[in-house]
Every structure is written in C-alpha cells, then in structure tokens.
Design a protein around this motif. Structure first.
Motif, PDB file in Angstrom:
ATOM      1  N   THR A 140      28.096 -10.141 -13.339  1.00 34.54           N
ATOM      2  CA  THR A 140      28.152  -9.261 -14.512  1.00 34.54           C
ATOM      3  C   THR A 140      29.312  -9.657 -15.410  1.00 34.54           C
ATOM      4  OG1 THR A 140      27.171  -7.432 -13.272  1.00 34.54           O
ATOM      5  CG2 THR A 140      28.369  -6.867 -15.280  1.00 34.54           C
ATOM      6  N   LEU A 141      30.471  -9.871 -14.838  1.00 30.25           N
ATOM      7  CA  LEU A 141      31.629 -10.277 -15.628  1.00 30.25           C
ATOM      8  C   LEU A 141      31.417 -11.656 -16.243  1.00 30.25           C
ATOM      9  CD1 LEU A 141      34.442  -9.549 -16.631  1.00 30.25           C
ATOM     10  CD2 LEU A 141      35.367 -10.548 -14.537  1.00 30.25           C
ATOM     11  N   GLN A 142      30.850 -12.558 -15.483  1.00 26.59           N
ATOM     12  CA  GLN A 142      30.621 -13.919 -15.987  1.00 26.59           C
ATOM     13  C   GLN A 142      29.620 -13.937 -17.138  1.00 26.59           C
ATOM     14  OE1 GLN A 142      29.496 -16.037 -12.461  1.00 26.59           O
ATOM     15  NE2 GLN A 142      31.593 -16.149 -11.692  1.00 26.59           N
ATOM     16  N   SER A 143      28.658 -13.020 -17.131  1.00 31.82           N
ATOM     17  CA  SER A 143      27.641 -13.002 -18.181  1.00 31.82           C
ATOM     18  C   SER A 143      28.015 -12.101 -19.358  1.00 31.82           C
ATOM     19  CB  SER A 143      26.295 -12.555 -17.602  1.00 31.82           C
ATOM     20  OG  SER A 143      26.366 -11.194 -17.195  1.00 31.82           O
ATOM     21  N   THR A 144      29.179 -11.463 -19.290  1.00 31.14           N
ATOM     22  CA  THR A 144      29.626 -10.603 -20.382  1.00 31.14           C
ATOM     23  C   THR A 144      30.082 -11.457 -21.552  1.00 31.14           C
ATOM     24  OG1 THR A 144      30.302  -8.867 -18.850  1.00 31.14           O
ATOM     25  CG2 THR A 144      31.321  -8.837 -21.023  1.00 31.14           C
ATOM     26  N   ARG A 153      30.983  -4.650 -34.727  1.00 35.00           N
ATOM     27  CA  ARG A 153      29.736  -4.109 -35.274  1.00 35.00           C
ATOM     28  C   ARG A 153      29.735  -4.143 -36.803  1.00 35.00           C
ATOM     29  NH1 ARG A 153      25.264  -2.338 -32.327  1.00 35.00           N
ATOM     30  NH2 ARG A 153      24.902  -1.417 -34.328  1.00 35.00           N
ATOM     31  N   TRP A 154      30.875  -3.842 -37.405  1.00 36.17           N
ATOM     32  CA  TRP A 154      30.950  -3.796 -38.862  1.00 36.17           C
ATOM     33  C   TRP A 154      30.982  -5.182 -39.487  1.00 36.17           C
ATOM     34  CZ3 TRP A 154      35.322   0.404 -39.139  1.00 36.17           C
ATOM     35  CH2 TRP A 154      34.772   1.645 -38.830  1.00 36.17           C
ATOM     36  N   PHE A 155      31.731  -6.100 -38.876  1.00 35.31           N
ATOM     37  CA  PHE A 155      31.955  -7.405 -39.497  1.00 35.31           C
ATOM     38  C   PHE A 155      31.280  -8.567 -38.784  1.00 35.31           C
ATOM     39  CE2 PHE A 155      35.676  -4.784 -40.588  1.00 35.31           C
ATOM     40  CZ  PHE A 155      35.504  -4.746 -41.957  1.00 35.31           C
ATOM     41  N   GLY A 156      30.780  -8.350 -37.570  1.00 34.36           N
ATOM     42  CA  GLY A 156      30.115  -9.408 -36.834  1.00 34.36           C
ATOM     43  C   GLY A 156      31.050 -10.438 -36.237  1.00 34.36           C
ATOM     44  N   VAL A 157      32.353 -10.112 -36.188  1.00 34.03           N
ATOM     45  CA  VAL A 157      33.361 -11.048 -35.688  1.00 34.03           C
ATOM     46  C   VAL A 157      34.253 -10.307 -34.687  1.00 34.03           C
ATOM     47  CG1 VAL A 157      35.270 -12.563 -36.326  1.00 34.03           C
ATOM     48  CG2 VAL A 157      33.390 -12.204 -37.928  1.00 34.03           C
ATOM     49  N   PRO A 158      34.354 -10.798 -33.445  1.00 35.18           N
ATOM     50  CA  PRO A 158      35.252 -10.143 -32.494  1.00 35.18           C
ATOM     51  C   PRO A 158      36.699 -10.563 -32.753  1.00 35.18           C
ATOM     52  CG  PRO A 158      34.148 -11.975 -31.428  1.00 35.18           C
ATOM     53  CD  PRO A 158      33.608 -11.895 -32.834  1.00 35.18           C
ATOM     54  N   GLU A 159      37.507  -9.647 -33.249  1.00 34.62           N
ATOM     55  CA  GLU A 159      38.916  -9.917 -33.546  1.00 34.62           C
ATOM     56  C   GLU A 159      39.774  -8.758 -33.043  1.00 34.62           C
ATOM     57  OE1 GLU A 159      38.566 -12.450 -37.664  1.00 34.62           O
ATOM     58  OE2 GLU A 159      38.393 -10.281 -37.830  1.00 34.62           O
ATOM     59  N   ASP A 199      46.271 -17.945 -20.359  1.00 31.46           N
ATOM     60  CA  ASP A 199      45.248 -18.533 -19.484  1.00 31.46           C
ATOM     61  C   ASP A 199      45.495 -18.223 -18.011  1.00 31.46           C
ATOM     62  OD1 ASP A 199      43.687 -19.669 -21.513  1.00 31.46           O
ATOM     63  OD2 ASP A 199      44.910 -21.479 -21.555  1.00 31.46           O
ATOM     64  N   LEU A 200      46.744 -18.213 -17.590  1.00 34.30           N
ATOM     65  CA  LEU A 200      47.060 -17.927 -16.191  1.00 34.30           C
ATOM     66  C   LEU A 200      46.628 -16.509 -15.818  1.00 34.30           C
ATOM     67  CD1 LEU A 200      48.418 -18.910 -13.579  1.00 34.30           C
ATOM     68  CD2 LEU A 200      50.552 -17.975 -14.451  1.00 34.30           C
ATOM     69  N   LEU A 201      46.953 -15.554 -16.677  1.00 28.77           N
ATOM     70  CA  LEU A 201      46.563 -14.170 -16.407  1.00 28.77           C
ATOM     71  C   LEU A 201      45.050 -13.979 -16.496  1.00 28.77           C
ATOM     72  CD1 LEU A 201      49.389 -12.295 -18.325  1.00 28.77           C
ATOM     73  CD2 LEU A 201      49.118 -12.506 -15.845  1.00 28.77           C
ATOM     74  N   LEU A 202      44.427 -14.619 -17.481  1.00 29.71           N
ATOM     75  CA  LEU A 202      42.970 -14.506 -17.611  1.00 29.71           C
ATOM     76  C   LEU A 202      42.277 -15.051 -16.370  1.00 29.71           C
ATOM     77  CD1 LEU A 202      42.353 -15.523 -21.331  1.00 29.71           C
ATOM     78  CD2 LEU A 202      42.517 -13.229 -20.347  1.00 29.71           C
ATOM     79  N   ASN A 203      42.762 -16.172 -15.876  1.00 29.56           N
ATOM     80  CA  ASN A 203      42.200 -16.743 -14.657  1.00 29.56           C
ATOM     81  C   ASN A 203      42.363 -15.788 -13.487  1.00 29.56           C
ATOM     82  OD1 ASN A 203      41.002 -18.974 -13.209  1.00 29.56           O
ATOM     83  ND2 ASN A 203      43.000 -19.173 -12.228  1.00 29.56           N
ATOM     84  N   GLU A 204      43.494 -15.132 -13.432  1.00 28.37           N
ATOM     85  CA  GLU A 204      43.779 -14.204 -12.334  1.00 28.37           C
ATOM     86  C   GLU A 204      42.808 -13.020 -12.323  1.00 28.37           C
ATOM     87  OE1 GLU A 204      45.683 -13.418  -8.914  1.00 28.37           O
ATOM     88  OE2 GLU A 204      46.118 -15.141 -10.171  1.00 28.37           O
ATOM     89  N   VAL A 205      42.406 -12.546 -13.512  1.00 27.77           N
ATOM     90  CA  VAL A 205      41.489 -11.399 -13.577  1.00 27.77           C
ATOM     91  C   VAL A 205      40.028 -11.825 -13.749  1.00 27.77           C
ATOM     92  CG1 VAL A 205      43.258  -9.808 -14.413  1.00 27.77           C
ATOM     93  CG2 VAL A 205      41.831 -11.036 -16.060  1.00 27.77           C
ATOM     94  N   GLY A 206      39.781 -13.130 -13.798  1.00 25.68           N
ATOM     95  CA  GLY A 206      38.411 -13.617 -13.858  1.00 25.68           C
ATOM     96  C   GLY A 206      37.787 -13.621 -15.233  1.00 25.68           C
ATOM     97  N   LEU A 207      38.599 -13.712 -16.273  1.00 27.64           N
ATOM     98  CA  LEU A 207      38.084 -13.767 -17.646  1.00 27.64           C
ATOM     99  C   LEU A 207      38.290 -15.149 -18.236  1.00 27.64           C
ATOM    100  CD1 LEU A 207      39.397 -10.397 -19.110  1.00 27.64           C
ATOM    101  CD2 LEU A 207      37.020 -10.993 -18.633  1.00 27.64           C
ATOM    102  N   HIS A 208      37.445 -15.494 -19.175  1.00 26.48           N
ATOM    103  CA  HIS A 208      37.574 -16.737 -19.922  1.00 26.48           C
ATOM    104  C   HIS A 208      37.987 -16.368 -21.345  1.00 26.48           C
ATOM    105  CE1 HIS A 208      36.480 -20.443 -21.970  1.00 26.48           C
ATOM    106  NE2 HIS A 208      36.566 -21.024 -20.776  1.00 26.48           N
ATOM    107  N   PRO A 209      38.849 -17.156 -21.985  1.00 23.63           N
ATOM    108  CA  PRO A 209      39.282 -16.822 -23.352  1.00 23.63           C
ATOM    109  C   PRO A 209      38.130 -16.569 -24.324  1.00 23.63           C
ATOM    110  CG  PRO A 209      40.580 -18.648 -22.512  1.00 23.63           C
ATOM    111  CD  PRO A 209      39.502 -18.374 -21.496  1.00 23.63           C
ATOM    112  N   ARG A 210      36.985 -17.222 -24.132  1.00 23.13           N
ATOM    113  CA  ARG A 210      35.854 -17.017 -25.036  1.00 23.13           C
ATOM    114  C   ARG A 210      35.275 -15.604 -24.924  1.00 23.13           C
ATOM    115  NH1 ARG A 210      33.515 -18.052 -20.666  1.00 23.13           N
ATOM    116  NH2 ARG A 210      31.561 -18.802 -19.957  1.00 23.13           N
ATOM    117  N   GLN A 211      35.619 -14.876 -23.853  1.00 31.63           N
ATOM    118  CA  GLN A 211      35.138 -13.509 -23.680  1.00 31.63           C
ATOM    119  C   GLN A 211      36.019 -12.488 -24.407  1.00 31.63           C
ATOM    120  OE1 GLN A 211      35.049 -14.047 -19.264  1.00 31.63           O
ATOM    121  NE2 GLN A 211      33.165 -12.830 -19.490  1.00 31.63           N
TER     122      GLN A 211
END
Length: 86
Positions: free
Chosen positions: A7-11, A24-30, A51-63
């Motif tokens: 679920t997290l990987q496909s988010t 939703r308003w602008f179509g750009v995640p910022e 990146d170190l913290l994102l890796n620790e919680v299982g997130l990728h910067p693109r998410q």
C-alpha cells in the motif's frame, strides 16, 4: 509500512490536508519548506527531503510534494475559484 508494504509502495503522494487541497486546485503537489520542516522528514540545513530519514520510514522522495519557499504562489484557476465561491 510493516503490515501492508504494498500500500505504501503504491501510494502516489503522501500529503497533508493543505497540500491535498493545493494539489486538487492546481494539479501540482507542493509544500512550503516551513510546513515541511514540521514533518521531521526535511533536512533542515539543506532544505531538501532527507533521503536517510525517508528510507528509514519507507518513503521515496517522489511520493512527497515538491518543496517550495513560503513566498511561492500560484494564481487560482477561474474554474476553481467559481466552484469554491471566491
């Protein structure tokens, strides 16, 4: 992350309410860096996602939304303004 890693990987994006409305308003995640710093996932000295913290919680910067400065702004598209009454 532990119980349903797929679920997290496909988010596509992990967003707070403010960032969700912006998307939703602008179509750009910022997200502005002042809000992002409160997530604990931003490297404060370099003002980028850590990146170190994102890796620790299982997130990728693109998410995560793109980091922008607090002064960043966009013009509200006319159709959105009409739909929300502004």
């Amino acid at each position: 992350r532990v119980m349903q890693p797929e679920t997290l990987q496909s988010t596509a994006y992990v967003l707070g309410m403010k960032e969700y409305l912006w998307f939703r308003w602008f179509g750009v995640p910022e997200i502005d860096r002042s809000v992002a710093s409160a997530t604990g996932l931003m490297h404060l000295e370099s003002a980028v996602w850590d990146d170190l913290l994102l890796n620790e919680v299982g997130l990728h910067p693109r998410q995560l939304p793109e980091l922008v400065w607090p002064s960043h702004h966009r013009l509200l598209p006319g159709d959105v303004g009409r739909r929300i009454g502004v």
